[in-house]
Design an enzyme around this catalytic site. Structure first.
Site, PDB file in Angstrom:
ATOM      1  N   HIS A   1       0.878  -1.082   0.112  1.00 10.39           N
ATOM      2  CA  HIS A   1      -0.018  -0.017   0.150  1.00 10.39           C
ATOM      3  C   HIS A   1       0.803   1.387  -0.139  1.00 10.39           C
ATOM      4  O   HIS A   1       0.536   2.322  -0.596  1.00 10.39           O
ATOM      5  CB  HIS A   1      -0.963  -0.021   1.475  1.00 10.39           C
ATOM      6  CG  HIS A   1      -2.012  -1.095   1.215  1.00 10.39           C
ATOM      7  ND1 HIS A   1      -1.833  -2.237   1.790  1.00 10.39           N
ATOM      8  CD2 HIS A   1      -3.319  -0.914   0.756  1.00 10.39           C
ATOM      9  CE1 HIS A   1      -2.728  -2.948   1.428  1.00 10.39           C
ATOM     10  NE2 HIS A   1      -3.633  -2.217   1.248  1.00 10.39           N
TER      11      HIS A   1
ATOM     12  N   ASP B   1      -3.675  -6.880  -7.686  1.00  7.23           N
ATOM     13  CA  ASP B   1      -4.270  -6.275  -6.485  1.00  7.23           C
ATOM     14  C   ASP B   1      -4.504  -4.736  -6.830  1.00  7.23           C
ATOM     15  O   ASP B   1      -4.435  -4.333  -7.900  1.00  7.23           O
ATOM     16  CB  ASP B   1      -2.982  -6.343  -5.237  1.00  7.23           C
ATOM     17  CG  ASP B   1      -3.454  -6.162  -4.064  1.00  7.23           C
ATOM     18  OD1 ASP B   1      -4.693  -5.665  -3.662  1.00  7.23           O
ATOM     19  OD2 ASP B   1      -2.714  -6.652  -2.914  1.00  7.23           O
TER      20      ASP B   1
END
Length: 360
Positions: free
Chosen positions: A179, A250
């Site tokens: 992230h 993702d």
């Protein structure tokens, strides 16, 4: 179904669709929507939101997806049965319990119209300092992860929720969080095949409908590109694992990717590498990706045959799994919650937990 949007999963802003979102989903024939905590207040609202999304569908229903792992990664709280982390569950060494928990998860999700869960986590938690995965994993060994991954898939898919195994090729031996940065995996190819890849092979054999590729720098696979953009990573799934179904990335807005490539460039790179679908948490970035794919098709940076193969794989999945689609009848969904089955599973967990040490 020849539209780039049919390869895109997008996020939305709130508890209901705004006009911009409605137009984008309908006009671009978007494949599906990913939901987060900010899209949820209670099961009734969720079902109404899902029904409104599905009115925008083209020929087949949209994927309505969420991260619903148990433990700390659950977007829907109120009304939904809350289960412990999968690491805690696997300490009890009962794949039957894992199966039953995922059966309850699936029935509650499906009651609200959610048809895709980004789970199970197939990572082997081998680095104790790895907090981004940590207790989201089923265990520290191949055997622990393998048998519970299979049980989870068997609980989800027969009960109306497709399973998406993640985070290929294995996020368990990393320190960084994709992230915020690009995690690095230093294992050799032999080590990867002997450990990290094994649970994903099990997920393939267990007939998971989707596989999620993570944003990882794995030099043994590709020294130049992260796995989500590397043809070599996708080749492992297709050629070694013989996985023939949908491969999704993702979230493409994670900084592991967005700090290094523009939205358009990374979208085209991922599709050319082997991804079938791209995941975006925001509509703004999803729009950029659709425009980039259209441009790449015009300029032949993305070959039409390759593009059509991806569209066919997505359509085949929807045709096989969503052919009996019906809108959710909201007044009836309460029967799926606080069920006797959910209570029995929770009681079984408590019984098995007595005297067990569930700490890592």
């Amino acid at each position: 179904m020849e539209n780039p949007g049919s390869l895109i999963i997008t996020g939305i802003k709130g508890l209901s669709l705004n006009e911009e979102e409605k137009h984008f989903i309908r006009a671009e024939k978007i494949a599906g929507v990913v939901l987060f905590a900010h899209n949820f207040s209670d099961p009734g609202q969720l079902a109404e939101l899902v029904n409104s999304i599905q009115t925008l569908r083209d020929e087949w229903p949209l994927f309505i997806s969420v991260d619903h792992e148990g433990g700390r990664v659950v977007r829907f709280k109120k009304g939904f049965t809350q289960f412990p982390s999968m690491y805690e569950v696997s300490r009890l060494d009962s794949p039957k319990l894992t199966f039953e928990m995922h059966t309850v998860m699936a029935k509650e999700l499906a009651a609200c119209g959610v048809n895709l869960s980004y789970s199970p986590v197939c990572d082997v938690w081998t680095n104790p300092n790895n907090k981004v995965i940590g207790d989201r994993a089923f265990g520290n060994t191949i055997d622990e992860v393998e048998k519970h991954v299979s049980a989870a898939i068997r609980g989800l898919q027969p009960n109306g929720v497709l399973a998406c195994a993640k985070h290929f090729p294995g996020h368990g031996n990393t320190l960084k969080d994709s992230h915020t940065d690009l995690p690095v995996v230093k294992e050799t190819m032999e080590e990867l095949r002997a450990r990290e890849l094994v649970p994903f092979m099990k997920a393939v054999k267990s007939r998971a409908e989707m596989m999620m590729v993570a944003h990882l720098q794995v030099d043994a696979i590709d020294e130049n590109l992260p796995t989500s953009l590397s043809p070599k990573a996708y080749a492992i799934l297709r050629d070694e694992a013989k996985f023939t179904k949908i491969i999704i990335t993702d979230d493409m807005e994670m900084k592991a990717i967005s700090d290094r490539w523009s939205c358009g460039d990374s979208a085209v790179l991922a599709l050319n590498a082997g991804a079938d679908m791209l995941l975006y948490r925001s509509l703004a970035e999803a729009e950029k990706a659709v425009d980039a794919i259209k441009d790449a098709l015009k300029t032949k940076k993305l070959k039409k045959d390759l593009f059509l193969d991806k569209l066919a794989r997505v359509e085949d999945c929807k045709k096989e799994n969503f052919k009996d689609y019906k809108p959710i009848y909201v007044p009836k969904i309460s029967s799926a919650f606080n069920s006797a089955e959910a209570k029995q599973v929770s009681e079984l967990y408590q019984t098995l937990s007595v005297g067990k040490n569930t700490k890592p």
